[in-house]
Design an enzyme around this catalytic site. Structure first.
Site, PDB file in Angstrom:
ATOM      1  N   CYS A  82      39.237 -15.798 -16.791  1.00  0.00           N
ATOM      2  CA  CYS A  82      39.305 -16.674 -15.618  1.00  0.00           C
ATOM      3  C   CYS A  82      40.491 -17.623 -15.696  1.00  0.00           C
ATOM      4  O   CYS A  82      41.324 -17.674 -14.795  1.00  0.00           O
ATOM      5  CB  CYS A  82      37.997 -17.450 -15.486  1.00  0.00           C
ATOM      6  SG  CYS A  82      38.049 -18.706 -14.230  1.00  0.00           S
TER       7      CYS A  82
ATOM      8  N   GLY B  17      35.891 -10.456 -33.491  1.00  0.00           N
ATOM      9  CA  GLY B  17      34.567 -10.326 -34.096  1.00  0.00           C
ATOM     10  C   GLY B  17      33.998  -8.922 -33.965  1.00  0.00           C
ATOM     11  O   GLY B  17      34.146  -8.278 -32.928  1.00  0.00           O
TER      12      GLY B  17
ATOM     13  N   ALA C 210      43.100  -5.957  -6.541  1.00  0.00           N
ATOM     14  CA  ALA C 210      44.206  -5.293  -5.843  1.00  0.00           C
ATOM     15  C   ALA C 210      44.583  -6.050  -4.568  1.00  0.00           C
ATOM     16  O   ALA C 210      45.758  -6.376  -4.353  1.00  0.00           O
ATOM     17  CB  ALA C 210      43.807  -3.851  -5.507  1.00  0.00           C
TER      18      ALA C 210
ATOM     19  N   SER D  65      40.190  -3.073  -4.436  1.00  0.00           N
ATOM     20  CA  SER D  65      39.106  -4.046  -4.495  1.00  0.00           C
ATOM     21  C   SER D  65      39.662  -5.452  -4.661  1.00  0.00           C
ATOM     22  O   SER D  65      40.828  -5.687  -4.377  1.00  0.00           O
ATOM     23  CB  SER D  65      38.146  -3.645  -5.613  1.00  0.00           C
ATOM     24  OG  SER D  65      36.907  -4.254  -5.383  1.00  0.00           O
ATOM     25  N   TYR D  66      38.784  -6.366  -5.113  1.00  0.00           N
ATOM     26  CA  TYR D  66      39.162  -7.774  -5.296  1.00  0.00           C
ATOM     27  C   TYR D  66      40.590  -7.949  -5.828  1.00  0.00           C
ATOM     28  O   TYR D  66      41.437  -8.549  -5.190  1.00  0.00           O
ATOM     29  CB  TYR D  66      38.294  -8.370  -6.407  1.00  0.00           C
ATOM     30  CG  TYR D  66      37.037  -9.096  -6.085  1.00  0.00           C
ATOM     31  CD1 TYR D  66      37.063 -10.380  -5.551  1.00  0.00           C
ATOM     32  CD2 TYR D  66      35.802  -8.538  -6.402  1.00  0.00           C
ATOM     33  CE1 TYR D  66      35.883 -11.079  -5.353  1.00  0.00           C
ATOM     34  CE2 TYR D  66      34.626  -9.231  -6.203  1.00  0.00           C
ATOM     35  CZ  TYR D  66      34.668 -10.509  -5.683  1.00  0.00           C
ATOM     36  OH  TYR D  66      33.518 -11.194  -5.491  1.00  0.00           O
TER      37      TYR D  66
END
Ligand code: FAD
Ligand code: NAP
Length: 651
Positions: free
Chosen positions: A214, A287, A357, A354-355
């Site tokens: 994000c 991890g 792109a 989608s989102y």
């Protein structure tokens, strides 16, 4: 030992002198002894051998080992270090003998300190070893002292860690939106928490700091670049509002990316500070499970450490998918690279619909670039298709080209450079082949969960073999009871930052704070930041029909024209509002959709109302705010069924 080694109040030179401290073994079974927990530590241990393997054992390592085993309590310290003095004073007060190694007084102090850091990965002194076990930090030492546990520890003859004794209450793998939220919340309940975060560089070598997708390569830079594009539109609009600007206003990619990256850098730093303030231990290591309650952490330099915990949280997120066609990894970029690209991408082909792109295509075009979107099937799968089509139309009107029903088959480099030139061969669903040249190809074809290389098979955590996603119950618990998962790695959940954060916080509260509140994944609002933003909450019209039947839903809708757009006379009746109601449930709102500037701001408030069970009647009885876009929702009167006109004439 030399004069550089400070001796504590009671100096211990050899084992025989501490015999009096070895009392009864029962003390080690005392549950209180488990907290704060301690880490068995020995240079040359099997656990540590992986990093040692590369170098062999140096004389400095050997020296450290000698110090550590020279006394029951060994403090690596510096004479001017405040926390070191405090710790030594604590031991003095408790009358516990210790052996202090004052690194600033030793000839080889600097190399010892460096080596010590490699062993402990503790950046701050003092490093305290009790019976060769590292006590993690200053606060643990103070706590142990306060609780009188040092005495008990020293009384213990059993040096081996007991079963079910773990160094941490919770280890979080992945320091992104979900992992950071969960770790800080768990620490608020006094839990001992470790967060591991590690960014594997993209195929082009892009990497970033703490905070996950994000903040570094997702929502934040995306929204800021969207804003850069909106400002370009505002500049055009401003002429009609009287601003006299030069004709050839140019956008500078370098200035934009530098400003945005500087801001992101400050966020990375704030995350680190906030972890420290919340007493969460952070380690920049990759991890992976090596035992059901034990993970291996590998840092950038390949150094390995091991940690145990009672519980684990997997919050490793996703990374962009590649096409698997010739040239994709060599020449294409993804959203991981775009936001810090050190040059303007030029003529760009965006693959995907989608989102990611559409948002990227939208702001790149808004910055004045020549942009084409290659669409395999439909726009914005899963979203209300009427709205998705309207977004496509609006983007097309604003210069974005769409290549529908095409997929790429080959990417070749014609010219290297920043940007260079690429030849893209693509094929349509009817077999037609085309080639076209672009400066940049941006892949936005979805993201893969980071779950396949973290040793999940060792504790036996099940993943969906096809997607890599982790199925969990409604408490974010995997099939292995002490292992939980949140965020983008989850199967069947929305991949959004606030969802990951909410799930992480609530999980920590349930695990450690006696809460029973679960994350509610229903009616999650979202916004697609295309040039004309799309806010949605609840069901699409298609899904509402599937769920309730067409005859049982009423769809109210209207176009509208934001007042701000009237003066520059643009995009009349392009903004759109749609509310879907369940007739059989008092016209309860089950779907909310808006195409408008600041659609996210509008949708957030309505999402709260929908959570409270908003009905159409309540919307109608709400008085609007004039003149704003959202007021349209207080006056929706035309149903789709009626076929009535939905063009807005004026205010
Ligand atoms: P992440 O934030 O991805 O964090 C996972 C972290 O774990 C990463 O730092 C990763 O490097 C690290 N990691 C992985 N494996 C390991 C390992 N083995 N050991 C240690 N560390 C590891 N959402 C919105 O709500 N609004 C938006 O506007 C929005 N825009 C977006 C735009 C783009 C371009 C993208 C790609 C996503 C966008 N999202 C948006 C989605 C949002 O970013 C994610 O839903 C969110 O970041 C998920 O959080 P997470 O904690 O699950 O994972
Ligand atoms: P996505 O939603 O999974 O969409 C992938 C797109 O790529 C689809 O259009 C798909 O087409 C296409 N595609 C897949 N494989 C292809 C191929 N081989 N060739 C050509 N096209 C292909 O992925 P995304 O856009 O990367 O988003 C991922 C998640 O991030 C989203 O689910 C979202 O939750 C989150 N996100 C949120 C925001 C926001 O909140 N504003 C913004 C960005 C991302 P088909 O439809 O034909 O399959």
């Amino acid at each position: 030992m030399g004069n550089s080694v400070r001796k504590g109040k009671v100096v211990i030179a050899n084992e025989s002198q501490v015999k009096s401290l070895h009392l009864n073994k029962a003390a080690t079974r005392d549950p209180d002894l488990r907290k704060p927990e301690i880490r068995p530590y020995k240079v040359g241990d099997k656990e540590e051998s992986e990093w040692g393997k590369n170098n062999g054992k140096s004389s400095v390592e050997t020296k450290i080992q000698q110090y550590i085993s020279s006394s029951e309590v060994v403090i690596f310290s510096k004479t001017m270090c405040e926390n070191c003095s405090k710790v030594k004073d604590h031991f003095d007060e408790l009358d516990i003998p210790y052996f202090a190694v004052e690194l600033d007084l030793l000839n080889n102090g600097q190399s010892l300190e460096k080596e010590l850091y490699i062993y402990t990965m503790e950046t701050a002194l003092p490093n305290v070893f009790v019976k060769e076990k590292l006590i993690e930090d200053y606060t643990d030492i103070v706590q142990l002292s306060k609780d009188g546990l040092f005495q008990k520890l020293l009384e213990s003859k059993d040096d081996k860690p007991r079963e079910n004794t773990y160094e941490y209450d919770l280890i979080v793998i992945g320091g992104g939106s979900g992992g950071l939220a969960a770790s800080k919340e768990a620490a608020k309940y006094g839990k001992k928490v470790l967060v591991l975060d590690y960014v594997t560089p993209s195929p082009l070598g892009t990497t970033w700091g703490l905070g996950g997708t994000c903040v570094n390569v997702g929502c934040i830079p995306k929204k800021l670049m969207h804003q850069a594009a909106l400002l370009g539109q505002a500049l055009k609009d401003s002429i009609k509002y009287g601003w006299q600007i030069e004709d050839n206003v140019q956008h500078n990619w370098d200035i934009m990316t530098e400003s945005i990256q500087n801001y992101i850098g400050s966020l990375n730093w704030n995350y680190r500070v906030s972890l420290m303030e919340n007493k969460v231990k952070y380690e920049n290591g990759y991890g992976e499970f090596v035992e059901p309650h034990k993970i291996k952490s590998t840092n950038k330099k390949g150094k390995v450490k091991f940690y145990t915990a009672e519980r684990f949280l997997i919050a490793t997120g996703e990374r962009p998918r590649y096409l698997g066609i010739p040239g994709d990894k060599e020449y294409c970029i993804t959203s991981d690279d775009l936001f810090s690209l050190p040059y303007c991408p030029g003529k760009t082909l965006v693959i995907g619909a989608s989102y990611v792109a559409l948002e990227c295509a939208g702001f790149l075009a808004g910055l004045g670039l020549d942009v084409t979107v290659m669409v395999r099937s439909i726009l914005l799968r899963g979203f209300d298709q009427q709205l998705a089509e309207k977004i496509g139309e609006h983007m097309e009107e604003h210069g974005v080209k769409f290549l529908k029903h095409f997929v790429p088959t080959k990417i070749e480099q014609i010219e290297a450079g920043t940007p260079g030139k690429l030849k893209v061969t693509s094929q349509s669903t009817d077999g037609t082949k085309i080639t076209e040249e672009y400066n940049t190809v941006l892949l936005a074809i979805g993201r893969d969960a980071c779950t396949r290389t973290i040793g999940l098979h060792i504790p036996g955590v099940k993943i969906n073999e096809k997607t890599g996603k982790i199925p969990v119950n409604d408490e974010e618990q995997t099939n292995v009871p002490h292992i939980y998962a949140i965020g983008d790695v989850l199967e069947g959940k929305l991949e959004l930052t606030p969802v990951a954060i909410q799930a992480g916080r609530f999980l920590a509260r349930r695990l450690y704070g006696n809460s029973t509140v679960k994350c509610d994944y229903i009616n999650v609002p979202t916004t697609v930041f295309t040039p004309l933003e799309y806010g949605a909450c609840g069901l699409s019209e298609e899904n509402a029909i599937l769920k309730y039947g067409e005859e049982n839903i009423e769809v109210y809708h209207s176009y509208f024209w934001p007042l701000e757009w009237t003066v520059p006379a643009r995009d009349n009746n392009k903004c759109y509002a749609k509310v879907i109601c369940n007739i059989k449930d008092n016209e309860k709102v089950v779907g909310f959709h808006v195409l408008a500037p600041n659609a996210g701001e509008i949708t957030q408030g309505f999402a709260a109302a929908i959570k409270c069970g908003l009905t159409k009647e309540q919307m109608d009885s709400t008085i609007g705010i004039h003149p704003v876009c959202a007021e349209i929702f207080t006056t929706l009167s035309v149903t789709k069924r009626s076929g009535g006109s939905i063009m807005q004439a004026g205010c």
